[in-house]
Motif scaffolding. Structure first.
Motif, PDB file in Angstrom:
ATOM      1  N   MET A 115       0.844  -1.041  -0.193  1.00 38.16           N
ATOM      2  CA  MET A 115       0.262  -0.111  -0.262  1.00 38.16           C
ATOM      3  C   MET A 115       1.150   1.110   0.160  1.00 38.16           C
ATOM      4  O   MET A 115       0.671   2.253  -0.892  1.00 38.16           O
ATOM      5  N   ARG A 154      -9.374   2.430  -4.236  1.00 36.32           N
ATOM      6  CA  ARG A 154      -8.158   0.967  -3.904  1.00 36.32           C
ATOM      7  C   ARG A 154      -9.197   0.644  -2.769  1.00 36.32           C
ATOM      8  O   ARG A 154      -9.676  -0.688  -3.143  1.00 36.32           O
ATOM      9  N   VAL A 155      -9.648   1.326  -2.049  1.00 33.05           N
ATOM     10  CA  VAL A 155     -10.880   0.447  -0.626  1.00 33.05           C
ATOM     11  C   VAL A 155     -12.211   0.501  -1.193  1.00 33.05           C
ATOM     12  O   VAL A 155     -12.271  -1.367  -1.336  1.00 33.05           O
ATOM     13  N   ASN A 156     -12.802   1.226  -1.857  1.00 36.59           N
ATOM     14  CA  ASN A 156     -13.864   0.395  -2.499  1.00 36.59           C
ATOM     15  C   ASN A 156     -13.511  -0.783  -3.190  1.00 36.59           C
ATOM     16  O   ASN A 156     -14.972  -1.014  -3.434  1.00 36.59           O
ATOM     17  N   HIS A 157     -12.847  -0.389  -4.881  1.00 34.92           N
ATOM     18  CA  HIS A 157     -12.233  -1.758  -5.519  1.00 34.92           C
ATOM     19  C   HIS A 157     -12.713  -3.338  -4.652  1.00 34.92           C
ATOM     20  O   HIS A 157     -13.201  -4.223  -4.905  1.00 34.92           O
ATOM     21  N   PHE A 158     -11.320  -3.346  -3.729  1.00 37.55           N
ATOM     22  CA  PHE A 158     -11.783  -4.225  -2.797  1.00 37.55           C
ATOM     23  C   PHE A 158     -13.331  -4.419  -2.137  1.00 37.55           C
ATOM     24  O   PHE A 158     -12.795  -5.723  -2.216  1.00 37.55           O
ATOM     25  N   LEU A 159     -13.690  -3.689  -1.235  1.00 31.38           N
ATOM     26  CA  LEU A 159     -14.649  -4.485  -1.107  1.00 31.38           C
ATOM     27  C   LEU A 159     -15.504  -4.373  -1.863  1.00 31.38           C
ATOM     28  O   LEU A 159     -16.205  -5.625  -1.344  1.00 31.38           O
ATOM     29  N   TRP A 160     -16.048  -4.257  -3.456  1.00 29.06           N
ATOM     30  CA  TRP A 160     -16.844  -4.238  -4.414  1.00 29.06           C
ATOM     31  C   TRP A 160     -16.350  -5.924  -4.899  1.00 29.06           C
ATOM     32  O   TRP A 160     -17.541  -6.851  -4.587  1.00 29.06           O
ATOM     33  N   ASN A 161     -15.217  -6.237  -4.588  1.00 22.40           N
ATOM     34  CA  ASN A 161     -14.685  -7.694  -5.229  1.00 22.40           C
ATOM     35  C   ASN A 161     -15.331  -8.579  -3.943  1.00 22.40           C
ATOM     36  O   ASN A 161     -14.687  -9.543  -4.294  1.00 22.40           O
ATOM     37  N   HIS A 162     -15.236  -8.267  -2.954  1.00 29.00           N
ATOM     38  CA  HIS A 162     -15.554  -8.689  -1.631  1.00 29.00           C
ATOM     39  C   HIS A 162     -17.127  -9.050  -1.164  1.00 29.00           C
ATOM     40  O   HIS A 162     -17.278  -9.564  -0.444  1.00 29.00           O
ATOM     41  N   ALA A 197     -19.400  -0.707  -0.168  1.00 31.72           N
ATOM     42  CA  ALA A 197     -18.317   0.517  -1.587  1.00 31.72           C
ATOM     43  C   ALA A 197     -18.624   0.983  -1.787  1.00 31.72           C
ATOM     44  O   ALA A 197     -18.001   2.636  -2.230  1.00 31.72           O
ATOM     45  N   THR A 209     -11.422  -0.319 -12.322  1.00 27.16           N
ATOM     46  CA  THR A 209     -10.682  -0.912 -12.473  1.00 27.16           C
ATOM     47  C   THR A 209      -9.589   0.161 -13.361  1.00 27.16           C
ATOM     48  O   THR A 209     -10.068   0.521 -14.253  1.00 27.16           O
TER      49      THR A 209
END
Length: 198
Positions: free
Chosen positions: A2, A40-48, A54, A74
């Protein structure tokens, strides 16, 4: 990892923005960077599978920075959003590395159907202020999109598109036809094709 990404982003801003005087200034005073870091945080939450949190966080970030990035988008490394107010990046957008964009850019869609419907932007692309990139198109590596340009078809790698090169749009049966953009292929919108225009 990070912190490495954070350092890369700060170096990218310092390299591209002559108004950026030092790392601390970029860290504190660049809302475009804040929006990307939050994404980057939102995308991580979205993908999980945490889609609602998110979306809520992306909404909060939009209100704070003026930059709206859907959590599903992305985005690559060292992307620089300079003067980011009004930028919109849609859910299925794919943005490569070392892309630079300015205020008012819309990376949007022309479709309401599910699936891939936003642009793919390859590495090293420059997008000028208030440019609109619409639909499932590809902007080739190293292309430069001028301020105020409306693009809804592919742009070849290394091509420079300026608003002054665009011919006037003409109205056809309730829709608009973008006649030609120099350096790219001609393409008429569906309403013109339906009218069997040359």
């Amino acid at each position: 990892m990070m912190f490495r990404a954070l350092r890369e982003d700060i170096r990218a801003v310092l390299a591209w923005d002559p108004a950026a005087r030092n790392s601390l200034e970029v860290l504190i005073c660049y809302p475009g960077m804040h929006a990307l870091w939050a994404h980057r945080v939102n995308h991580f939450l979205w993908n999980h599978g945490l889609k609602l949190p998110a979306r809520i966080l992306s909404h909060v970030i939009r209100r704070r920075t003026g930059v709206e990035i859907h959590p599903g988008a992305t985005i690559g490394r060292r992307v620089v959003i300079d003067h980011g107010m009004g930028i919109v990046i849609g859910e299925t957008a794919l943005i490569g590395n070392d892309v630079r964009m300015y205020s008012g850019v819309v990376i949007g869609t022309t479709s309401h159907l599910p699936g891939k419907r936003h642009p793919t932007i390859e590495d090293d692309v420059l997008i000028g202020a208030n440019a609109l990139l619409l639909g499932q198109i590809r902007i080739g590596r190293g292309a430069k999109i001028g301020a105020g340009t409306v693009i809804y078809h592919d742009v070849s790698p290394g091509v420079v598109i300026r608003s002054a090169q665009m011919q006037q749009c003409r109205q056809v049966q309730g829709g608009f036809v973008l006649s030609r953009i120099q350096g790219t292929r001609d393409r008429l919108c569906d309403c013109a094709e339906a009218a069997n225009l040359p």
